[in-house]
Design a protein around this motif. Structure first.
Motif, PDB file in Angstrom:
ATOM      1  N   ASP A 244      -3.693   0.354  -2.767  1.00 20.71           N
ATOM      2  CA  ASP A 244      -4.495  -0.311  -1.734  1.00 20.71           C
ATOM      3  C   ASP A 244      -4.369  -1.785  -1.741  1.00 20.71           C
ATOM      4  N   SER A 245      -3.297  -1.856  -0.670  1.00 15.73           N
ATOM      5  CA  SER A 245      -3.252  -3.361  -0.417  1.00 15.73           C
ATOM      6  C   SER A 245      -3.262  -4.434  -1.565  1.00 15.73           C
ATOM      7  N   ILE A 246      -2.222  -4.372  -2.363  1.00 17.27           N
ATOM      8  CA  ILE A 246      -2.378  -5.319  -3.574  1.00 17.27           C
ATOM      9  C   ILE A 246      -1.449  -6.236  -3.531  1.00 17.27           C
TER      10      ILE A 246
ATOM     11  N   THR B  35      -8.493   2.052  -9.230  1.00 18.75           N
ATOM     12  CA  THR B  35      -8.459   3.149  -7.935  1.00 18.75           C
ATOM     13  C   THR B  35      -7.510   2.473  -6.952  1.00 18.75           C
ATOM     14  N   GLY B  36      -6.386   2.024  -7.157  1.00 14.92           N
ATOM     15  CA  GLY B  36      -5.536   1.533  -6.245  1.00 14.92           C
ATOM     16  C   GLY B  36      -5.712   0.064  -5.887  1.00 14.92           C
ATOM     17  N   LYS B  37      -6.737  -0.505  -6.380  1.00  8.84           N
ATOM     18  CA  LYS B  37      -6.897  -1.937  -5.965  1.00  8.84           C
ATOM     19  C   LYS B  37      -6.694  -2.791  -7.177  1.00  8.84           C
TER      20      LYS B  37
ATOM     21  N   MET C 147      -6.129  -2.825 -12.411  1.00  7.70           N
ATOM     22  CA  MET C 147      -6.103  -2.085 -11.361  1.00  7.70           C
ATOM     23  C   MET C 147      -7.134  -1.289 -11.289  1.00  7.70           C
TER      24      MET C 147
ATOM     25  N   SER D 181      -4.849   4.986 -11.601  1.00  8.68           N
ATOM     26  CA  SER D 181      -5.242   3.869 -11.083  1.00  8.68           C
ATOM     27  C   SER D 181      -4.150   3.199 -10.016  1.00  8.68           C
TER      28      SER D 181
ATOM     29  N   VAL E 250      -7.996  -5.538  -9.089  1.00 11.15           N
ATOM     30  CA  VAL E 250      -9.147  -6.006  -8.912  1.00 11.15           C
ATOM     31  C   VAL E 250      -9.549  -7.452  -9.934  1.00 11.15           C
TER      32      VAL E 250
ATOM     33  N   THR F 272       2.800   1.854  -7.906  1.00 10.05           N
ATOM     34  CA  THR F 272       3.157   0.352  -7.636  1.00 10.05           C
ATOM     35  C   THR F 272       4.529   0.350  -8.323  1.00 10.05           C
TER      36      THR F 272
ATOM     37  N   SER G 150       0.840  -1.091  -0.044  1.00  6.02           N
ATOM     38  CA  SER G 150      -0.076  -0.077   0.003  1.00  6.02           C
ATOM     39  C   SER G 150       0.898   1.230  -0.004  1.00  6.02           C
TER      40      SER G 150
END
Lengths: 344, 312
Positions: free
Chosen positions: A56-58, A246-248, A244, A76, A250, A81, A45
């Motif tokens: 966010d916590s990938i 928004t930071g996640k 990705m 995103s 998916v 990252t 993160s």
């Protein structure tokens, strides 16, 4: 196991047999034959000082030898990252490993085996292409001065810039600059190449060249991690994708798995759509719809030939049968949201 | 063993990558290869120096430094001919130049220390890290990896070498002009003793080194400021403003209490070298002040640079 991998053309022949629907880092590393994965992160993160949670916590899992497409709309969190992977930005929390070495603690040892292109090329405009590569090579404490000349020429040759080697960087076209940046990533033997938007700003010819280069590099056994917001590009060169939003992260898995995510529908062209819809519903299919001269439903696990047989058996005149799959673009938009500035 | 395994794909590949791999053995897996970090350090330093010294802007700055002693020399020659020595006005040493060209170097250093030398050093030091950040080359240097501490060390050493060159240019040019326009001979020191020309020139070398030390302290401040921003102009301006503010404060008698702690306060104390015997207390005060500034601002630069997120 993956050395013969040649990108899109052979995509379907590669089987990562034990890779489940929910890929886990350890599973992927098993698939790669026990070697440490090229990239593995857990709970990575980054919250910037402004309070914005960029990543966010990938949990990335990139196995050795694959071409991994890192997809996501602009903003995103892809570049953040990548900056964390390269030790440029400190993660707020989470762990990350490159080639089995913990980052950023091991940056000085592992990064010399990693080539990178981050957010576009950056060089000294007053120097020639060749002098620019010499500058970066001089900064590498693992590079041998005696072979510098040969390695620089080889890298320039590889990206087709040998004839422009003595030209000033400021006189390079955008495509040449981009290719020089890739050449900088190829100055030494690399086990992993991290390319952030390598075709950004390139014309179609340049894009093709870069794609070809990536395939060639991957064919040599180097793992390639390539970020992009261009779906078509990823589709053509990548075996695996991470998406990705928004930071996640998916989605993560093979391109086939991404395709498989889309629910396939069965579409029956018939003069008796109402009757066909009845049969489809009778077979337990979901979301049955009847139109003017067609009926459709979610295919689910049913084999289409079975459905067809049932339709014919029930006396429905079947004029045509299709099982359209959603396009990757539809899937991508499903995953990342529609329109501009989706999640603010 | 595990690293040998990990090297599998790259080392065994027979594809195009092997052409590259073949050109050198990977040092990471070559035991003993890292035995020569000094060589890599020197190679990187040479690369850094060539960037500094082959840059037109920096060469122009050095040219300005070389031109000013010429201007001063010519101006003094024209004005000093009828009237003889100066009458106590103007900067120190101005009266001695007509009698001995060696003093032109001391005069030039004194004059240039007020603005031009600090400006030149501020430009190069302020640009050192911020310039790389502004160009985006910093992220590539760090991803290579150049090593953050190593990069900072190289940057500072290169800037210090530039300071030496800048002061050396002033002294050399002044000596050449002094010899061309004025008589040159045994040097009469500030304490009244006369020493031979050779001994005088040796003292001049020490004076030049002392001034370079003063500039190296300013360069440490510049390096620290440079790590705080990705706009080189901002860093350069900040360093210059700091230097000028210090000089102004130093000239206000009411602030006498803080004078010894100001970065610029000891810059002109090189006249301690022009006495017989040498005025060591003052000289050592100056050198200690420079050393402390280098340590403090070097530490600030290091603390900042080794932890900062590079987002440029």
């Amino acid at each position: 196991m993956s050395a013969g991998y040649r990108g899109a053309g052979q995509r379907d022949e590669i089987s990562f047999g034990n890779l489940g629907a929910e890929p886990l880092p350890d599973k992927i590393s098993q698939a790669a034959g026990g070697a440490s994965p090229a990239i593995a992160t857990s709970g990575l993160s980054k919250r910037f000082r402004g309070g914005q949670l960029a990543v966010d916590s990938i949990d990335l899992a990139v196995s050795r030898g694959c071409v991994y497409g890192f997809l996501g709309p602009n903003g995103s969190g892809k570049t953040t990252t990548i900056r964390m992977l390269l030790g440029l930005v400190q993660p707020t929390s989470g762990d990350q490993e490159l080639l089995g070495v913990s980052m950023p603690a091991g940056a000085n040892t592992v990064l010399s085996r990693v080539g990178s292109l981050v957010e576009g090329p950056a060089f000294y405009s007053q120097l020639s292409g060749k002098a620019n590569l010499a500058r970066y090579d001089a900064a590498d404490r693992t590079a041998d001065r005696r072979t510098a000349e040969a390695r620089i020429s080889a890298a320039l040759d590889r990206v087709g810039l040998l004839s422009a080697a003595r030209k000033h960087y400021r006189a390079y076209s955008l495509g040449m600059k981009q290719r020089l940046a890739i050449a900088a990533g190829l100055l030494g033997p690399r086990e992993l190449l991290i390319l952030d938007e390598p075709t950004n700003g390139l014309d179609p010819q340049g894009t093709r060249e870069v794609r070809g280069l990536i395939r060639e590099i991957a064919a040599g056994g180097t793992t390639v991690f390539v970020s992009s917001h261009l779906l078509a590009e990823v589709e053509q060169i990548c075996s695996h994708v991470g998406v990705m939003r928004t930071g996640k992260l998916v989605f993560q898995g093979t391109l086939e798995q991404l395709r498989g995510r889309g629910a396939t529908r069965i579409l029956v062209r018939t003069a008796q759509p109402a009757r066909a819809a009845e049969v489809l519903a009778g077979l337990g299919l979901q979301d049955v719809q009847a139109g003017q001269d067609e009926a459709s439903a979610q295919l689910g696990e049913q084999p289409p030939e079975e459905v067809c047989a049932q339709l014919v058996h029930a006396g429905v005149p079947v004029a045509g049968l299709a099982t359209p799959r959603p396009s990757l673009e539809d899937l991508f938009v499903q995953l990342t949201g529609e329109g501009f500035d989706v999640d603010g | 063993m595990s690293t040998a395994e990990a090297s599998g794909p790259a080392a065994e590949a027979s594809g195009p990558a092997a052409d590259l791999t073949g050109t050198r053995l990977d040092p990471v897996r070559q035991p003993g290869y890292r035995a020569g970090p000094v060589i890599h350090w020197i190679r990187f330093l040479c690369s850094e120096l060539s960037l500094i010294f082959l840059r037109w802007r920096n060469l122009a700055l050095l040219a300005v430094l070389a031109a000013i002693p010429v201007l001063i020399g010519v101006a003094l020659k024209l004005s000093a001919s009828p009237a003889g020595g100066g009458s106590g006005q103007g900067p120190a040493f101005i009266g001695q130049v007509a009698g001995n060209g060696v003093f032109l170097a001391l005069l030039s250093l004194t004059v240039l220390l007020t603005l031009v030398l600090p400006l030149v050093v501020a430009v190069v030091a302020g640009d050192s890290v911020a310039g790389e950040a502004g160009h985006g080359t910093l992220r590539y240097l760090l991803a290579i990896p150049a090593g953050r501490t190593r990069l900072l060390g190289i940057k500072y050493v290169a800037v210090v070498i530039f300071c030496l060159a800048a002061c050396g240019v002033v002294t050399a040019m002044s000596l050449a002009m002094g010899a061309a326009l004025f008589p040159v001979g045994p040097v009469t020191l500030l304490s009244g003793t006369t020493i031979s020309l050779g001994a005088g020139l040796l003292r001049l070398v020490f004076v030049t080194l002392y001034v370079a030390g003063a500039m190296a302290a300013l360069a440490a401040i510049g390096l620290a400021v440079s790590t705080l921003t990705e706009h080189p102009i901002g860093a350069i301006a900040a360093v210059l403003v700091l230097a000028l503010a210090s000089e102004v404060t130093d000239s206000v008698p009411q602030f006498a209490v803080v004078h010894p702690y100001l970065p610029t306060h000891w810059w002109l104390s090189f006249d301690a070298l022009l006495r017989s015997p040498i005025a060591w207390p003052e000289l050592l005060h100056g050198l200690t002040s420079f050393g402390i500034y280098v340590i403090i601002f070097g530490a600030i630069a290091w603390a900042r640079f080794t932890t900062a997120d590079v987002t440029s």
